[in-house]
Write a protein that holds these residues in place. Structure first.
Motif, PDB file in Angstrom:
ATOM      1  N   ILE A  49       0.658  -1.364   0.067  1.00 31.41           N
ATOM      2  CA  ILE A  49      -0.055  -0.181  -0.136  1.00 31.41           C
ATOM      3  C   ILE A  49       0.940   1.193   0.072  1.00 31.41           C
ATOM      4  O   ILE A  49       0.188   2.403  -0.205  1.00 31.41           O
ATOM      5  CB  ILE A  49      -1.075   0.070   1.163  1.00 31.41           C
ATOM      6  N   PHE A  50       2.267   1.256   0.063  1.00 36.20           N
ATOM      7  CA  PHE A  50       3.117   2.373   0.005  1.00 36.20           C
ATOM      8  C   PHE A  50       3.687   2.570  -1.138  1.00 36.20           C
ATOM      9  O   PHE A  50       4.026   1.586  -1.803  1.00 36.20           O
ATOM     10  CB  PHE A  50       4.122   1.893   1.021  1.00 36.20           C
ATOM     11  N   SER A  51       3.750   3.917  -1.534  1.00 35.26           N
ATOM     12  CA  SER A  51       4.341   4.125  -2.757  1.00 35.26           C
ATOM     13  C   SER A  51       5.724   4.902  -2.545  1.00 35.26           C
ATOM     14  O   SER A  51       5.591   5.563  -1.446  1.00 35.26           O
ATOM     15  CB  SER A  51       3.370   5.284  -3.512  1.00 35.26           C
ATOM     16  N   HIS A  65      -2.091   5.866   1.088  1.00 32.22           N
ATOM     17  CA  HIS A  65      -3.632   6.409   1.225  1.00 32.22           C
ATOM     18  C   HIS A  65      -4.564   5.544   2.135  1.00 32.22           C
ATOM     19  O   HIS A  65      -4.259   4.208   1.656  1.00 32.22           O
ATOM     20  CB  HIS A  65      -4.097   6.601   0.150  1.00 32.22           C
ATOM     21  N   GLU A  66      -5.116   5.832   2.721  1.00 33.88           N
ATOM     22  CA  GLU A  66      -5.936   5.022   3.800  1.00 33.88           C
ATOM     23  C   GLU A  66      -7.457   5.183   2.846  1.00 33.88           C
ATOM     24  O   GLU A  66      -7.801   6.209   2.691  1.00 33.88           O
ATOM     25  CB  GLU A  66      -6.278   5.691   5.049  1.00 33.88           C
ATOM     26  N   GLN A  67      -7.895   3.958   2.100  1.00 35.31           N
ATOM     27  CA  GLN A  67      -9.185   4.234   1.436  1.00 35.31           C
ATOM     28  C   GLN A  67     -10.207   4.802   2.187  1.00 35.31           C
ATOM     29  O   GLN A  67     -11.040   5.453   1.579  1.00 35.31           O
ATOM     30  CB  GLN A  67      -9.235   2.771   0.892  1.00 35.31           C
ATOM     31  N   ASP A  68     -10.397   4.227   3.279  1.00 34.97           N
ATOM     32  CA  ASP A  68     -11.612   4.526   4.210  1.00 34.97           C
ATOM     33  C   ASP A  68     -11.725   6.177   4.685  1.00 34.97           C
ATOM     34  O   ASP A  68     -13.001   6.460   4.421  1.00 34.97           O
ATOM     35  CB  ASP A  68     -11.720   3.698   5.405  1.00 34.97           C
ATOM     36  N   SER A  69     -10.766   6.668   5.106  1.00 37.48           N
ATOM     37  CA  SER A  69     -10.684   8.162   5.469  1.00 37.48           C
ATOM     38  C   SER A  69      -9.980   9.075   4.474  1.00 37.48           C
ATOM     39  O   SER A  69     -10.188  10.229   4.783  1.00 37.48           O
ATOM     40  CB  SER A  69      -9.905   8.091   6.850  1.00 37.48           C
ATOM     41  N   TRP A  70      -9.496   8.329   3.403  1.00 36.17           N
ATOM     42  CA  TRP A  70      -8.985   9.478   2.417  1.00 36.17           C
ATOM     43  C   TRP A  70      -7.545   9.989   3.077  1.00 36.17           C
ATOM     44  O   TRP A  70      -7.122  11.244   2.610  1.00 36.17           O
ATOM     45  CB  TRP A  70      -9.727  10.483   1.839  1.00 36.17           C
ATOM     46  N   LYS A  71      -7.066   9.692   3.972  1.00 30.41           N
ATOM     47  CA  LYS A  71      -5.922  10.155   4.652  1.00 30.41           C
ATOM     48  C   LYS A  71      -4.713   9.812   3.952  1.00 30.41           C
ATOM     49  O   LYS A  71      -4.338   8.743   3.274  1.00 30.41           O
ATOM     50  CB  LYS A  71      -5.907   9.250   6.094  1.00 30.41           C
ATOM     51  N   HIS A  72      -3.669  10.849   3.680  1.00 25.70           N
ATOM     52  CA  HIS A  72      -2.620  10.494   2.922  1.00 25.70           C
ATOM     53  C   HIS A  72      -1.491  10.991   3.932  1.00 25.70           C
ATOM     54  O   HIS A  72      -1.190  12.109   4.104  1.00 25.70           O
ATOM     55  CB  HIS A  72      -2.700  11.402   1.855  1.00 25.70           C
ATOM     56  N   ASP A  73      -0.540   9.946   4.195  1.00 23.99           N
ATOM     57  CA  ASP A  73       0.381  10.095   5.020  1.00 23.99           C
ATOM     58  C   ASP A  73       1.971   9.905   4.405  1.00 23.99           C
ATOM     59  O   ASP A  73       2.000   9.007   3.375  1.00 23.99           O
ATOM     60  CB  ASP A  73       0.613   9.119   6.252  1.00 23.99           C
TER      61      ASP A  73
END
Length: 144
Positions: A49-51, A65-73
């Protein structure tokens, strides 16, 4: 019995042996791939899941990116010897004695990342080269 002349004569040979034993050979793995696996291990996530967003000298920037919350870390990482040092994109490096330490071992096409917490407890994750292969990103630096 060794004499001083024998020890002086062996010094260049010993020096070459010591330097050869300290090489930074990461086998088939790039710093980007090691960082991707290391940050994923630290966060207990799947590395797929990491780019890899950017490689800027010795610094590698990875994100997910967390698909559920659209969080981008976004995280920074650098390799120093057999240690992966990481941080959030704007936070301090995780190098304090209270921070988990990430080390790695490469054996052929396998990478083992060891996460050691402050109490000395270790967890290990093993990855095959095919799981981590990434292309070098073509994006301009994300830190601009």
């Amino acid at each position: 019995m060794f004499t001083r002349a024998t020890l002086i004569g062996l010094s260049p040979l010993l020096l070459v042996s010591m330097v050869a034993g300290c090489s930074n050979d990461n086998g088939p793995f790039t710093d980007a791939e090691i960082c991707r696996a290391s940050v994923a291990t630290a966060l207990n996530k799947d590395p797929s899941i990491f780019s890899v967003d950017d490689v800027n000298g010795k610094l590698v920037y990875v994100s997910y990116h967390e698909q559920d919350s659209w969080k981008h870390d976004i995280y920074r990482c650098k390799i120093e010897g057999a240690q992966a040092i990481w941080a959030t994109v704007k936070g301090p490096w995780k190098t304090r004695h209270t921070d988990d330490q990430l080390t790695f071992v490469i054996n052929d096409d396998k990478l083992t990342v060891v996460d050691t917490d402050a109490a000395g407890k270790q967890s290990k994750k093993r990855y095959k080269f095919a799981q981590l292969k990434v292309d070098t990103p073509n994006k301009s630096s994300i830190t601009s």
